[in-house]
Scaffold this motif. Structure first.
Motif, PDB file in Angstrom:
ATOM      1  N   LEU A  90     -20.593 -26.830  26.716  1.00  0.00           N
ATOM      2  CA  LEU A  90     -21.343 -26.020  27.619  1.00  0.00           C
ATOM      3  C   LEU A  90     -21.895 -24.670  27.119  1.00  0.00           C
ATOM      4  O   LEU A  90     -22.697 -23.902  27.517  1.00  0.00           O
ATOM      5  CB  LEU A  90     -20.815 -25.788  28.973  1.00  0.00           C
ATOM      6  N   GLY A  91     -20.959 -23.959  26.392  1.00  0.00           N
ATOM      7  CA  GLY A  91     -21.505 -22.628  25.769  1.00  0.00           C
ATOM      8  C   GLY A  91     -21.151 -21.618  26.649  1.00  0.00           C
ATOM      9  O   GLY A  91     -21.719 -20.398  26.421  1.00  0.00           O
ATOM     10  N   THR A 152     -23.469 -29.064  21.593  1.00  0.00           N
ATOM     11  CA  THR A 152     -25.103 -28.708  21.934  1.00  0.00           C
ATOM     12  C   THR A 152     -25.636 -27.890  20.830  1.00  0.00           C
ATOM     13  O   THR A 152     -24.956 -27.023  20.395  1.00  0.00           O
ATOM     14  CB  THR A 152     -25.135 -27.976  23.199  1.00  0.00           C
ATOM     15  N   VAL A 153     -26.887 -28.036  20.593  1.00  0.00           N
ATOM     16  CA  VAL A 153     -27.498 -27.374  19.733  1.00  0.00           C
ATOM     17  C   VAL A 153     -29.024 -26.850  20.516  1.00  0.00           C
ATOM     18  O   VAL A 153     -29.633 -27.689  20.930  1.00  0.00           O
ATOM     19  CB  VAL A 153     -27.905 -27.946  18.312  1.00  0.00           C
ATOM     20  N   VAL A 154     -29.287 -25.593  20.176  1.00  0.00           N
ATOM     21  CA  VAL A 154     -30.516 -25.210  20.849  1.00  0.00           C
ATOM     22  C   VAL A 154     -31.398 -24.455  19.958  1.00  0.00           C
ATOM     23  O   VAL A 154     -30.808 -24.010  18.795  1.00  0.00           O
ATOM     24  CB  VAL A 154     -30.147 -24.110  21.993  1.00  0.00           C
ATOM     25  N   LEU A 162     -29.057 -22.409  17.282  1.00  0.00           N
ATOM     26  CA  LEU A 162     -27.565 -21.883  17.681  1.00  0.00           C
ATOM     27  C   LEU A 162     -26.860 -23.104  18.222  1.00  0.00           C
ATOM     28  O   LEU A 162     -27.526 -24.062  18.892  1.00  0.00           O
ATOM     29  CB  LEU A 162     -27.577 -20.862  18.797  1.00  0.00           C
ATOM     30  N   ALA A 163     -25.508 -23.239  17.979  1.00  0.00           N
ATOM     31  CA  ALA A 163     -24.850 -24.530  18.571  1.00  0.00           C
ATOM     32  C   ALA A 163     -23.584 -23.862  19.067  1.00  0.00           C
ATOM     33  O   ALA A 163     -22.962 -22.867  18.949  1.00  0.00           O
ATOM     34  CB  ALA A 163     -24.732 -25.542  17.336  1.00  0.00           C
ATOM     35  N   GLY A 173     -23.354 -26.961  11.934  1.00  0.00           N
ATOM     36  CA  GLY A 173     -24.181 -26.538  11.143  1.00  0.00           C
ATOM     37  C   GLY A 173     -23.899 -24.931  10.815  1.00  0.00           C
ATOM     38  O   GLY A 173     -24.729 -24.207  10.275  1.00  0.00           O
ATOM     39  N   SER A 174     -22.678 -24.664  10.909  1.00  0.00           N
ATOM     40  CA  SER A 174     -22.275 -23.162  10.906  1.00  0.00           C
ATOM     41  C   SER A 174     -21.739 -22.860   9.378  1.00  0.00           C
ATOM     42  O   SER A 174     -21.839 -21.718   9.245  1.00  0.00           O
ATOM     43  CB  SER A 174     -21.356 -22.728  11.638  1.00  0.00           C
TER      44      SER A 174
END
Length: 575
Positions: A90-91, A152-154, A162-163, A173-174
């Motif tokens: 949920l970040g 989650t990726v935005v 960002l993820a 993908g960092s």
């Protein structure tokens, strides 16, 4: 000069995205979806408004077919998340479950100089008597999002990605898998991103570089290869087993086989991907079980392969809609005809290649999404759903049928213009236009949920004192446990859905899970027979008075009753 300015203004007006009211149906027991069998409490069987988002203009929603959490974006670029949060998906910087949409403040922290600072008033939390307001500096204006099983990726307006969440396979993908869980948003190593799609444990970005659209992919389960020798990051490489191993890929890389094509659309299922290029050709790759790739065989594809059906005179138009479920795929081709392939129903033959779904012939489909085994479509001024459902995710209402083998209108949404839809593992989200339907929206139920600080545990005074176990009771419990294990084994062998098994295999082994700020112990599966077992002695009988058939995942009593009453309801929905 004036003509150029006018054309630019028209282009900007065309980019204006209109928001609407978010409606949710399905399960709200986020920690139990896909884990506990039977009916769960708190299911929203009709499209319901969410209290924190009442009146908020939502432009985009995301909930993958393997995810038990939801993402909503408003027209101002704010991001809201809620649902399961065991791995920080949920970040919010923690692992607390949220039962109501919560603003992701981690995306609004001032982390450097901004070209265009944006200040917004945000409705931080809701209660019956107080309305708390907070002032936030929007660091990123989020316009797109993707949701995996536990990540989650935005995507921001300026093309940054960002993820947050689980990163064991490098799906964020960092560039690193050092941190298995990222509780706060981290930057993805992709630029100029247009859109994103998430599978269960992988991510696909659509990026624009020098005017050409390129797919960047994190191959988690796509990159499995047979090896003669095990390696450091390998799985299932024992001498006694098939030597199938893979290495997590934490840095996104372009798909070489699509370098000469301009990709315009992409969708991800649990373990497969569907893409469409500017010429209308369709490509699929990944796990090929049940024919979900549409190549007339169940062979896995490691690189994108063109689907033969969509060629020559049957290519996809520019406004085509594509969707990928857990075990199936869909798209609209010439004339707006919907094609589907893969495992379409729980029972019956699989569709090994794309076939037209004649029940929706003649409908103008504007948007579509697929969940675990259900589908939601926005068409004209109607909303249509069908599939195998367990938690009310089809939105047919308390008096409607639970599942439907054929497309059927959601009566409560009839006449409403659907902006977008999204399907999760056990729920569905619909965004409808408020124009001319304000009175009807006011008649819908509003779900309050629980705040992050509210607990769900019972008072200690209500807990019964532990009883002494006698030898006779212990023997009876042992016998019941053995019977329960037999029933569970039989049910797993006859199961037709692979997604629930994926959930059980990939859930963490932690004995406690935090729900709304409180720690609750997980119930062990396969132990003593309890009242929630389908065939146990303590199982509750259906309200209809009929005996339980004992079948594992067969059709529900509500479906059998509806189908036996009349055959006139079957067939494609009338306009």
């Amino acid at each position: 000069m004036a003509a150029a300015v006018e054309a630019e203004k028209k282009a900007e007006e065309g980019k204006t995205v209109k928001g609407g009211e978010l409606l949710l149906c399905g399960s709200t027991c986020w920690d139990s979806i896909g884990r506990r069998k039977g009916t769960l409490e708190g299911n929203l069987v009709s499209p319901t408004r969410l209290r924190p988002l009442v009146g908020v203009d939502i432009r985009f929603v995301a909930a993958g077919c393997a995810s038990c959490h939801c993402v909503a974006l408003d027209v101002d670029g704010r991001c809201y998340t809620w649902g399961r949060n065991e791995r920080g998906q949920l970040g919010h910087g923690d692992t607390l479950q949220r039962d109501r949409p919560t603003f992701v403040s981690e995306l609004s922290k001032n982390q450097g100089n901004l070209k265009e600072p944006r200040w917004r008033i945000y409705n931080w939390s809701y209660s019956s008597s107080w309305l708390h307001l907070a002032l936030y500096h929007l660091r990123y204006k989020i316009i797109k999002a993707g949701s995996g099983r536990s990540h989650t990726v935005v995507i921001s307006e300026d093309g940054q990605s960002l993820a947050f969440g689980w990163n064991k396979h490098g799906q964020l993908g960092s560039g690193s898998v050092k941190n298995e869980v990222e509780l706060s948003p981290v930057r993805c190593l992709v630029s100029e991103v247009k859109t994103v799609a998430c599978g269960a444990e992988f991510t696909v970005w659509l990026s624009s570089v020098e005017g050409a659209s390129i797919l960047y992919e994190l191959q988690a389960f796509h990159s499995m290869v047979n090896l003669d020798m095990g390696q450091t990051m390998s799985y299932n490489t024992k001498d006694s087993s098939v030597r199938l191993a893979y290495e997590p890929q934490s840095r996104p890389r372009a798909i070489a086989s699509l370098s000469g094509e301009t990709i315009v659309k992409v969708a991800c299922g649990t373990n497969h991907t569907v893409a469409v290029d500017s010429n209308g050709y369709v490509y699929t790759w990944g796990f090929g079980g049940y024919g979900r790739l549409g190549h007339r065989e169940q062979k896995d594809e490691w690189v994108p392969r063109r689907v033969e059906v969509f060629q020559r005179q049957n290519v996809l138009p520019p406004d085509a809609v594509i969707s990928a479920g857990s075990v199936n795929s869909s798209c609209t081709a010439g004339g707006g005809q919907l094609y589907m392939w893969g495992k379409i129903k729980v029972t019956g033959d699989d569709w090994m290649y794309p076939k037209p779904l004649m029940d929706l012939s003649g409908w103008h489909l504007k948007c579509m999404d697929s969940g675990n085994m259900h589908h939601f479509v926005g068409a004209d001024s109607s909303c249509i759903s069908w599939g195998h459902a367990q938690y009310g995710e089809l939105g047919y209402g308390p008096n409607g049928q639970k599942s439907s083998a054929v497309p059927k209108k959601v009566d409560i949404l009839e006449g409403m213009h659907v902006i977008t839809v999204a399907c999760g593992f056990g729920n569905s989200m619909v965004v409808v236009d408020r124009a001319n339907v304000g009175d009807r929206l006011d008649q819908l139920d509003i779900y309050d949920g629980k705040a992050a600080g509210e607990g769900s545990e019972e008072p200690e005074s209500l807990n019964p004192a532990p009883k002494k176990t006698t030898k006779k009771a212990a023997a009876a419990a042992t016998k019941a446990s053995a019977n329960s294990k037999k029933r569970k084994k039989s049910k797993e062998e006859s199961s037709g859905s692979e997604s629930e098994e994926d959930y059980e295999d990939n859930d963490s082994d932690d004995s406690e899970v935090e729900v709304n700020g409180k720690a609750e112990k997980k119930k062990q599966r396969g132990g003593k027979a309890s009242s929630r077992g389908r065939g146990g002695k303590g199982a509750k009988k259906p309200a209809t008075g009929k005996k339980d058939s004992g079948h594992g995942r067969g059709r529900s009593l509500a479906v059998e009753k509806t189908s036996s009453q009349g055959k006139a309801k079957r067939g494609r929905p009338r306009k």
